[in-house]
Motif scaffolding. Sequence first.
Motif, PDB file in Angstrom:
ATOM      1  N   THR A  97      11.202  -7.896  -8.074  1.00  0.00           N
ATOM      2  CA  THR A  97      11.236  -8.070  -6.632  1.00  0.00           C
ATOM      3  C   THR A  97      10.667  -7.323  -5.909  1.00  0.00           C
ATOM      4  O   THR A  97      10.034  -7.345  -4.907  1.00  0.00           O
ATOM      5  N   THR A  98      10.333  -6.024  -6.660  1.00  0.00           N
ATOM      6  CA  THR A  98       9.625  -4.764  -6.029  1.00  0.00           C
ATOM      7  C   THR A  98       8.442  -4.232  -7.045  1.00  0.00           C
ATOM      8  O   THR A  98       9.080  -4.044  -8.191  1.00  0.00           O
ATOM      9  N   VAL A  99       7.376  -4.264  -6.419  1.00  0.00           N
ATOM     10  CA  VAL A  99       6.245  -3.683  -7.412  1.00  0.00           C
ATOM     11  C   VAL A  99       5.466  -2.734  -6.851  1.00  0.00           C
ATOM     12  O   VAL A  99       5.243  -2.673  -5.559  1.00  0.00           O
ATOM     13  N   LEU A 100       5.321  -1.717  -7.718  1.00  0.00           N
ATOM     14  CA  LEU A 100       4.677  -0.362  -7.109  1.00  0.00           C
ATOM     15  C   LEU A 100       3.345  -0.326  -7.526  1.00  0.00           C
ATOM     16  O   LEU A 100       2.937  -0.265  -8.788  1.00  0.00           O
ATOM     17  N   SER A 101       2.138  -0.579  -6.810  1.00  0.00           N
ATOM     18  CA  SER A 101       1.012  -0.658  -6.957  1.00  0.00           C
ATOM     19  C   SER A 101       0.500   0.710  -7.636  1.00  0.00           C
ATOM     20  O   SER A 101       0.707   1.725  -6.991  1.00  0.00           O
ATOM     21  N   GLN A 102      -0.491   0.763  -8.200  1.00  0.00           N
ATOM     22  CA  GLN A 102      -0.921   1.947  -9.058  1.00  0.00           C
ATOM     23  C   GLN A 102      -2.679   1.877  -8.639  1.00  0.00           C
ATOM     24  O   GLN A 102      -3.479   1.678  -9.372  1.00  0.00           O
ATOM     25  N   GLY A 103      -2.467   2.389  -7.354  1.00  0.00           N
ATOM     26  CA  GLY A 103      -4.078   2.652  -7.012  1.00  0.00           C
ATOM     27  C   GLY A 103      -4.905   1.722  -6.585  1.00  0.00           C
ATOM     28  O   GLY A 103      -6.145   1.790  -6.568  1.00  0.00           O
ATOM     29  N   ASP A 104      -4.507   0.399  -6.343  1.00  0.00           N
ATOM     30  CA  ASP A 104      -5.234  -0.697  -5.927  1.00  0.00           C
ATOM     31  C   ASP A 104      -6.088  -0.539  -4.586  1.00  0.00           C
ATOM     32  O   ASP A 104      -7.441  -1.037  -4.566  1.00  0.00           O
ATOM     33  N   ALA A 105      -5.444   0.153  -3.772  1.00  0.00           N
ATOM     34  CA  ALA A 105      -6.321   0.628  -2.579  1.00  0.00           C
ATOM     35  C   ALA A 105      -6.463   2.243  -2.289  1.00  0.00           C
ATOM     36  O   ALA A 105      -5.691   2.759  -2.713  1.00  0.00           O
ATOM     37  N   GLY A 106      -7.438   2.394  -1.651  1.00  0.00           N
ATOM     38  CA  GLY A 106      -7.624   4.222  -1.061  1.00  0.00           C
ATOM     39  C   GLY A 106      -7.784   4.136   0.256  1.00  0.00           C
ATOM     40  O   GLY A 106      -7.536   3.264   0.996  1.00  0.00           O
ATOM     41  N   ALA A 107      -8.389   5.307   0.693  1.00  0.00           N
ATOM     42  CA  ALA A 107      -8.311   5.339   2.028  1.00  0.00           C
ATOM     43  C   ALA A 107      -9.147   4.375   2.881  1.00  0.00           C
ATOM     44  O   ALA A 107      -8.941   4.201   4.087  1.00  0.00           O
ATOM     45  N   SER A 108     -10.309   4.094   2.323  1.00  0.00           N
ATOM     46  CA  SER A 108     -11.243   3.424   2.970  1.00  0.00           C
ATOM     47  C   SER A 108     -10.900   1.931   2.955  1.00  0.00           C
ATOM     48  O   SER A 108     -11.393   1.099   4.025  1.00  0.00           O
ATOM     49  N   ASN A 109     -10.029   1.481   2.100  1.00  0.00           N
ATOM     50  CA  ASN A 109      -9.690  -0.049   2.506  1.00  0.00           C
ATOM     51  C   ASN A 109      -8.259  -0.177   2.431  1.00  0.00           C
ATOM     52  O   ASN A 109      -7.952  -1.372   2.167  1.00  0.00           O
ATOM     53  N   LEU A 110      -7.522   0.734   2.838  1.00  0.00           N
ATOM     54  CA  LEU A 110      -6.070   0.842   3.012  1.00  0.00           C
ATOM     55  C   LEU A 110      -5.379  -0.367   3.983  1.00  0.00           C
ATOM     56  O   LEU A 110      -4.733  -1.019   3.793  1.00  0.00           O
ATOM     57  N   ASP A 111      -6.187  -0.316   5.176  1.00  0.00           N
ATOM     58  CA  ASP A 111      -5.736  -1.367   6.245  1.00  0.00           C
ATOM     59  C   ASP A 111      -5.678  -2.814   5.528  1.00  0.00           C
ATOM     60  O   ASP A 111      -4.874  -3.576   5.945  1.00  0.00           O
ATOM     61  N   GLU A 112      -6.910  -3.181   5.042  1.00  0.00           N
ATOM     62  CA  GLU A 112      -7.063  -4.527   4.349  1.00  0.00           C
ATOM     63  C   GLU A 112      -5.915  -4.806   3.373  1.00  0.00           C
ATOM     64  O   GLU A 112      -5.447  -5.889   3.283  1.00  0.00           O
TER      65      GLU A 112
END
Length: 235
Positions: free
Chosen positions: A93-108
């Motif tokens: 029910t809770t999943v921790l993403s390992q780096g799928d987004a960085g500073a340049s695409n965080l908002d998306e």
Amino acid sequence: MPDHPLDLVLKAPALVFPGTGMGRPGAVGVIGDEIVSVVSNQADADISMPVRVLEFEEGILLPGLVDMHAHPSISNSRFGIDPDQYLLPGGSTTVLSQGDAGASNLDEYIERTIESSRTNVKLAINFCAPGESNPNGRFFSLDEASVSECVSAIRRGGSDIWGISLNIAQIRGADVHPMEVMRRGMRAAEQSGRPVMFGATKSADVSLADQLSLLRAGDVMTYCFHQGDGSIVQD
């Protein structure tokens, strides 16, 4: 017991509740989308006015699981999968993403994955600014390893960001040294007060001991139980 009638009761021959270590028959009461009661004896459950009772004769009733290393991402990640389709049905029910987004695409990422998913998604922001959007690897130049941009993005993301994904494998820039990337990533962690989820490089030029020496209490190493260089176990 709750003051209001339950909407749902789940009963099972083996109920696991980490707070008390229950492993015997029990029942869980639900109102809306919240667990409001846990009893160690099925007979003690208040089921006078529930909407539904689900009684399982076999199996184990677990709380929602936390997947510490996953790739929940609706778009723009080479590893990304839809968390509601592929992770939530398996009990995470809770999943921790390992780096799928960085500073340049965080908002998306926050808009399209975190805010649009039923699954509770938290991001370890990739220290590489484009995240995992490039199918050919990461850190093509040190411009992708900006401490200030990473820290600024973490502040912008707030509680959606649980840590920093610092993976120094698959560095593609010819003049980008893994240890320089790691030192920068650790500075970002210090300045933001976040733990690091670390992925080591298998480069023969960089010893695992040198890499691990930069980690702190509370940081996490991943990819650590495979064979060969970069593993923390032998044989």
